[in-house]
Design an enzyme around this catalytic site. Structure first.
Site, PDB file in Angstrom:
ATOM      1  N   ALA A 117       0.707  -1.305  -0.231  1.00  0.00           N
ATOM      2  CA  ALA A 117      -0.024  -0.098   0.042  1.00  0.00           C
ATOM      3  C   ALA A 117       0.831   1.240   0.058  1.00  0.00           C
ATOM      4  O   ALA A 117       1.842   1.340   0.647  1.00  0.00           O
ATOM      5  CB  ALA A 117      -0.872   0.031   1.321  1.00  0.00           C
ATOM      6  N   PRO A 118       0.442   2.322  -0.694  1.00  0.00           N
ATOM      7  CA  PRO A 118      -0.940   2.605  -1.227  1.00  0.00           C
ATOM      8  C   PRO A 118      -0.990   1.936  -2.581  1.00  0.00           C
ATOM      9  O   PRO A 118      -2.038   1.950  -3.252  1.00  0.00           O
ATOM     10  CB  PRO A 118      -1.082   3.970  -1.373  1.00  0.00           C
ATOM     11  CG  PRO A 118       0.363   4.593  -1.387  1.00  0.00           C
ATOM     12  CD  PRO A 118       1.153   3.584  -0.555  1.00  0.00           C
ATOM     13  N   GLY A 120       1.870   2.284  -5.304  1.00  0.00           N
ATOM     14  CA  GLY A 120       2.643   2.952  -6.290  1.00  0.00           C
ATOM     15  C   GLY A 120       3.773   2.088  -7.009  1.00  0.00           C
ATOM     16  O   GLY A 120       3.594   2.119  -7.999  1.00  0.00           O
ATOM     17  N   GLU A 139      -0.698  -6.284   1.801  1.00  0.00           N
ATOM     18  CA  GLU A 139      -0.755  -5.120   2.981  1.00  0.00           C
ATOM     19  C   GLU A 139      -1.400  -5.448   4.019  1.00  0.00           C
ATOM     20  O   GLU A 139      -2.291  -6.202   4.102  1.00  0.00           O
ATOM     21  CB  GLU A 139      -1.358  -3.830   2.157  1.00  0.00           C
ATOM     22  CG  GLU A 139      -1.834  -2.651   3.099  1.00  0.00           C
ATOM     23  CD  GLU A 139      -0.391  -2.267   3.907  1.00  0.00           C
ATOM     24  OE1 GLU A 139      -0.258  -2.074   4.979  1.00  0.00           O
ATOM     25  OE2 GLU A 139       0.682  -2.040   3.091  1.00  0.00           O
ATOM     26  N   ARG A 144      -5.492   0.145   4.382  1.00  0.00           N
ATOM     27  CA  ARG A 144      -4.654   0.557   3.426  1.00  0.00           C
ATOM     28  C   ARG A 144      -4.658  -0.491   2.414  1.00  0.00           C
ATOM     29  O   ARG A 144      -4.332  -0.087   1.089  1.00  0.00           O
ATOM     30  CB  ARG A 144      -3.170   0.354   4.084  1.00  0.00           C
ATOM     31  CG  ARG A 144      -2.863   1.651   4.892  1.00  0.00           C
ATOM     32  CD  ARG A 144      -1.479   1.656   5.642  1.00  0.00           C
ATOM     33  NE  ARG A 144      -0.561   1.477   4.775  1.00  0.00           N
ATOM     34  CZ  ARG A 144       0.202   2.466   4.208  1.00  0.00           C
ATOM     35  NH1 ARG A 144      -0.278   3.635   4.071  1.00  0.00           N
ATOM     36  NH2 ARG A 144       1.158   1.943   3.472  1.00  0.00           N
ATOM     37  N   ASP A 184       9.447  -2.729   0.106  1.00  0.00           N
ATOM     38  CA  ASP A 184       9.524  -1.431   0.355  1.00  0.00           C
ATOM     39  C   ASP A 184       9.150  -1.283   1.903  1.00  0.00           C
ATOM     40  O   ASP A 184       7.835  -1.223   2.176  1.00  0.00           O
ATOM     41  CB  ASP A 184       8.876  -0.360  -0.448  1.00  0.00           C
ATOM     42  CG  ASP A 184       9.295   0.849  -0.477  1.00  0.00           C
ATOM     43  OD1 ASP A 184      10.398   1.196  -0.351  1.00  0.00           O
ATOM     44  OD2 ASP A 184       8.141   1.630  -0.272  1.00  0.00           O
ATOM     45  N   CYS A 237      12.390   4.588   2.690  1.00  0.00           N
ATOM     46  CA  CYS A 237      12.448   6.160   2.556  1.00  0.00           C
ATOM     47  C   CYS A 237      13.115   6.630   3.755  1.00  0.00           C
ATOM     48  O   CYS A 237      12.681   7.942   4.140  1.00  0.00           O
ATOM     49  CB  CYS A 237      10.982   6.551   2.140  1.00  0.00           C
ATOM     50  SG  CYS A 237       9.983   6.482   3.378  1.00  0.00           S
TER      51      CYS A 237
END
Length: 473
Positions: A117-118, A120, A139, A144, A184, A237
């Site tokens: 999620a979301p 991308g 997810e 989400r 991720d 990130c």
């Protein structure tokens, strides 16, 4: 005047970055109060690059590390344009686009986006797979997962299954199954300080350590779900070494059968991480909020998938019973009640309205009809948010096509098409005028791209755009 972000950065974070970056630290801190970079990503399932750049009404600049990526100006607001609702692009922070570029998924592979999620990265993966193969998007947070499913639908993805499980639950079902896995990972979000207040206020050294522990648990599951010869891509990130470079070292120590595959950072236009072979995007060096990425290969030869990954014999037999025959009517039970052959209803619709045959395993969820991607194991026991392409709903001896089906089609795949110059009117739920010769289900398009379904009768197109998606602008 709004207080600058850099003056509110946590002191422990500032000290760590000063030690890490040295003379560059001041420029790095200044980046938090510089204008953000805004990005969107072309959906190759719908448009080729040349046509996209010609038709988009925005000032676009290419992103060096993503084939489908573009920067746009904040004032242009592409999220409030019909093209966004039509799934022609996905709005995404530019740094995040590098992950799938590094992962390089191929058509026909079995791919897992473990923390999806979301959506991308899932939708970017789907674009690279071109509708071929199996994409599993997972997810753990239910709300989400619903947003993820909506984005999969909006971008017209046919070959994706959306699940709502913990990595540990998935590991028990998908041991040594996937050719490619993207993790991720949930992280401390230091790259989000610029745009998300919560990331700034919730940060602490303790949270970094908590995230690192959770990432190890997720990665352990991912390694076990990766096939010999398969590729694992890990990204965050954040800038914390404990969540990035230290995680790479931990993986190599714990799993000797994982080989770190060097990333060509020069070709991508990104920086090399502290561990050689890894990649980094820094907000003071590149136009993005920041990302870390590493790629591994599991030792062994990647062999073709066998028959064991097909749907179970029981499910396949059930589908065969449901799809038997072309007529709309089924058999009667002992009480005389007639049971509708729901797949006969769909086939009658498809014969009249579609010019294409869609592939996949047929599945009923109540009165909802789906095509499950080839290669997906039996769904029994899984928390499934979206089992594949939603074809539509069986309603009292008739089939009503779904919005997902409209967005998954090309205009050439529908028998009856109506091009509108008033897409906003349709997206608000209003009826449209059309040629009086049209009758029945009609694919409505704008500039040749599907917007949704309408039902034509005597020069009027009844609007079938889902009420929950209708716009107010």
């Amino acid at each position: 005047m709004e207080e600058q972000v850099r003056t509110r950065l946590p002191q422990a974070f500032v000290e760590r970055m000063q030690k890490s970056l040295g003379a560059e630290a001041e420029t790095f801190f200044e980046s938090y109060d510089s204008p953000r970079a805004y990005g969107l990503r072309r959906n190759p399932l719908k448009m080729e690059r040349e046509a996209f750049e010609r038709q988009m009404p925005f000032s676009l600049e290419t992103v060096s590390w993503a084939e489908e990526g573009y920067y746009y100006k904040e004032t242009e607001r592409p999220g409030r344009h019909p093209f966004h609702e039509m799934g022609l692009y996905y709005i995404q922070e530019p740094s995040a686009m590098c992950v799938v570029e590094v992962a390089d998924p191929k058509p026909g592979e079995y791919v897992l986006d473990l923390c999806a999620a979301p959506g991308g990265k899932s939708t970017q993966i789907a674009g690279r797979m071109a509708g071929e193969g199996l994409l599993v998007c997972n997810e753990i947070v239910p709300n989400r997962a619903k947003i993820l499913s909506q984005n999969i639908e909006r971008l017209g993805v046919k070959n994706a299954v959306v699940l709502n499980h913990s990595p540990q639950e998935l590991e028990a079902r998908f041991a040594s199954f996937f050719d490619r896995i993207i993790v991720d990972a949930p992280c401390s979000g230091e790259g989000m300080f610029h745009k998300e207040e919560a990331a700034l206020t919730e940060w602490s050294p303790e949270n970094v350590e908590m995230c690192a522990g959770r990432q190890k648990e997720i990665l352990a599951c991912a390694v076990n779900m990766l096939r010999p010869g398969g590729v694992l891509v890990y990204s965050t990130c954040t800038f914390a070494p404990a969540e990035d470079e230290d995680m790479v070292c931990w993986l190599r120590e714990m799993y000797p059968d994982l080989e770190l595959l060097p990333i060509n950072t020069n070709a991508l236009g990104i920086s090399e991480g502290a561990v050689p072979g890894t990649g980094r995007i820094w907000p003071h060096r590149q136009r993005g909020e920041g990302h870390f990425v590493a790629r591994f290969k599991k030792c062994g030869e990647l062999l073709p998938h066998g028959n064991a990954v097909a749907l179970s014999a029981a499910s396949s037999a059930q589908d065969a019973v449901r799809s038997n025959g072309k007529g709309k009517k089924g058999k009667r039970d002992r009480s005389g009640v007639e049971h509708v052959n729901v797949w006969g209803c769909y086939e009658a619709f498809a014969a009249q309205s579609l010019c294409t045959e869609l592939s996949g395993k047929r599945l009923e969820f109540g009165d909802q009809l789906y095509l499950v991607p080839d290669g997906m194991p039996d769904l029994k026991g899984l928390r499934v948010v979206r089992p594949g392409l939603h074809l539509g709903t069986n309603k009292k001896n008739r089939f009503e096509p779904s919005h997902a089906l409209a967005l998954a089609l090309r205009a050439s795949e529908a028998v009856q098409v109506w091009e509108t110059e008033e897409p906003e009117k349709y997206l608000r739920g209003e009826t449209l005028s059309c040629d009086s010769s049209l009758k029945g289900w009609t694919l409505i398009t704008c500039e040749g791209q599907p917007v949704g379904w309408g039902k034509a009768d005597r020069g009027i197109l009844k609007n079938h755009y889902p009420k929950g998606l209708r716009i107010s602008w």
